[in-house]
Design an enzyme around this catalytic site. Sequence first.
Site, short mmCIF file in Angstrom:
data_model
loop_
_atom_site.label_atom_id
_atom_site.label_comp_id
_atom_site.label_asym_id
_atom_site.label_seq_id
_atom_site.Cartn_x
_atom_site.Cartn_y
_atom_site.Cartn_z
N GLY A 1 105.23 -43.28 61.25
CA GLY A 1 103.99 -43.30 60.49
C GLY A 1 102.79 -43.23 61.41
O GLY A 1 102.84 -43.69 62.55
N SER A 2 101.69 -42.64 60.92
CA SER A 2 100.46 -42.64 61.70
C SER A 2 99.79 -44.01 61.59
O SER A 2 100.22 -44.87 60.82
CB SER A 2 99.53 -41.55 61.20
OG SER A 2 100.10 -40.28 61.48
N GLY A 3 98.74 -44.20 62.39
CA GLY A 3 98.03 -45.47 62.39
C GLY A 3 98.39 -46.35 63.56
O GLY A 3 97.84 -47.45 63.71
N HIS A 4 99.32 -45.88 64.41
CA HIS A 4 99.71 -46.63 65.60
C HIS A 4 99.23 -45.95 66.88
O HIS A 4 99.72 -46.23 67.97
CB HIS A 4 101.24 -46.76 65.68
CG HIS A 4 101.87 -47.35 64.46
ND1 HIS A 4 101.55 -48.61 64.02
CD2 HIS A 4 102.78 -46.85 63.57
CE1 HIS A 4 102.26 -48.87 62.90
NE2 HIS A 4 103.00 -47.81 62.63
N LYS B 1 111.72 -45.85 66.03
CA LYS B 1 111.50 -47.29 65.84
C LYS B 1 112.31 -47.75 64.63
O LYS B 1 112.36 -47.06 63.61
CB LYS B 1 110.01 -47.57 65.61
CG LYS B 1 109.12 -47.08 66.76
CD LYS B 1 107.69 -47.58 66.66
CE LYS B 1 106.93 -47.13 65.43
NZ LYS B 1 106.81 -45.64 65.28
N ASP C 1 112.08 -44.59 58.62
CA ASP C 1 112.22 -43.75 59.80
C ASP C 1 113.69 -43.49 60.10
O ASP C 1 114.10 -42.36 60.39
CB ASP C 1 111.57 -44.43 61.02
CG ASP C 1 110.05 -44.49 60.91
OD1 ASP C 1 109.45 -43.51 60.43
OD2 ASP C 1 109.46 -45.51 61.29
N HIS D 1 102.66 -53.11 60.98
CA HIS D 1 102.10 -52.64 59.71
C HIS D 1 101.50 -53.81 58.95
O HIS D 1 101.21 -53.70 57.77
CB HIS D 1 103.19 -52.00 58.85
CG HIS D 1 104.02 -51.00 59.56
ND1 HIS D 1 105.16 -51.34 60.23
CD2 HIS D 1 103.85 -49.67 59.74
CE1 HIS D 1 105.68 -50.25 60.79
NE2 HIS D 1 104.90 -49.22 60.51
#
Lengths: 333, 333
Positions: B53-56, B104, B109, B215
């Site tokens: 996921g994006s945001g990391h 991860k 995922d 998250h």
Amino acid sequence: MKKFINKTDDILKESLSGFATAHADLVSLHLEPNFLTRKTKAQNKVAIISGGGSGHEPLHAGYIGNGMLDAACPGHVFTSPTPDQMLAAAESVYADKGILFIVKNYAGDVMNFEMAAEMLPFEHATVLTSDDCAVINSTYTTGRRGVAGTVIVEKCVGSLAESGADLQSCKTLGDKVNQRTASIGVALTSCTVPAAGRPTFDISETELEMGVGIHGEPGRKRESMREADEIVIEMAEAILADFKAKDLSLNQQEALLLVNGFGATPQMELYLIYHAATKLFTAHGITISRALVGNYVTALEMAGASITLCLLDDEIKRHWDSPVHTSALRWGV
Amino acid sequence: MKKFINKTDDILKESLSGFATAHADLVSLHLEPNFLTRKTKAQNKVAIISGGGSGHEPLHAGYIGNGMLDAACPGHVFTSPTPDQMLAAAESVYADKGILFIVKNYAGDVMNFEMAAEMLPFEHATVLTSDDCAVINSTYTTGRRGVAGTVIVEKCVGSLAESGADLQSCKTLGDKVNQRTASIGVALTSCTVPAAGRPTFDISETELEMGVGIHGEPGRKRESMREADEIVIEMAEAILADFKAKDLSLNQQEALLLVNGFGATPQMELYLIYHAATKLFTAHGITISRALVGNYVTALEMAGASITLCLLDDEIKRHWDSPVHTSALRWGV
């Protein structure tokens, strides 16, 4: 106020100690008075020293190293360092070709660096950075504030000094880069100075502060929150107007675009701003040929960002591209 | 919710476009399906692909480049990428020696990378990272979560792959690094997923979330806010207990210490945490010989940080130290 700190009085020492340990290959920490130098002292060059209040990290200590600064003098959070720090740093890094101070234009910094300069037993000069085109005169400033463009000045002057240039040449290049650089910032939230314990300013969930300073100083105006593209248009227009006022031509001009986070803005948003700003500047005939996106001159944990445009010429480009090896900027080595 | 965005649906595309433009010397962006690859395709090596996921950010796209990843597949914010992304990325970067996925450990995922793996026409293997010792099983996870230690796995496996090693050797090294790495995070504030528009969790001005996930998933417990040294003791003890449970000896052990910011924690505080953690681990007979301090695996604009300890051996050290040239990690080149 929730921060990772112990005693407020110990923040600076503990943080500097961590920095110096983590980067022991690059820097040495000197305490009382506080300053940091390169691990390995440079020989026969103009020594470049910067400094200012803490809370803007990686500025300035993160830029110590080959190709950039010789020393940095950190004050307490958002507080100028004192002249004894600059004097001790100068004694430590002087390398037979004079001392150049790079100082952001804030009254306290200017005064204390001037006092240090008057006492210096070495040939010296000062470059004052004043790239913030948001406002003239501000809470802590007579004239324009020095903000993220300072990184570009430090990089270019550091490169020239490394090549063995003399003091006057370094001063001249620093002034030129400053003159060809304009920045403006915007805040979505305030920051909190640990010793104060409460936010520096109030801002609601529907507002932004256009033209904010890196200490949370007021900007041009308080606006209602809007889409990123609209915010970026306003920022870009301020920058373009500033260059126009300086009679600097923008057509077919090559430029470095720095999108700088103030501390709490995710990278996703910084790159989104970069995307919007690139489109805008390109539409004005500017070619963005160098980029820097990230947290380079912060305001503690403020949510917000600044846009900096530096008009390149062959000399500035060469010094921007030259190798640099610091904890916060590294390439070519 | 105040963020630098336009339409929520466009965030990812605009941000990726900005990233790809800013780092056009290093990466190429492919859209629909979305993935990023090195600008120059590597030859005759195991291709290393990660994603999530994006945001990391800078995870994972910031780690594309020589000595690290060949490609990254970004999902929407905090949402797994889909198998078509991994398949297209693999087709693009396959270089005759197989595909290694670094994933991860989150249910979405794992499932999507597994589906991609089943459809892959190439020899392949997967390294699952699970360095978070805070909790077993979590909101999105069966087993332990993969967090900041993933950067160390990607760096070491990337180095080995660059040297021409075969797929099984890369998989073996990745599993070893993961096994010798433990992390734990703490949150002072929540983050806000743009599509949700409100904070992921509530936390008061006097609380912290010990063991938080990247998250905003719940950790071990909600605690009252306390001094940094006390927070770090609790985190370090969790890490030490984890190594003890794995029967890994710590005495005279050399280690890499990564202090990672989640997005809104000033560098001053990260270095203060590094200072405290170094003292603690040293007191347990561990020598911190490698350091990384900064925002490497973030959780949007969460205020908080994680501590990661990786127990080094000669092989891991060699691959950590080897040259790397990505937008977020660069040394030796």
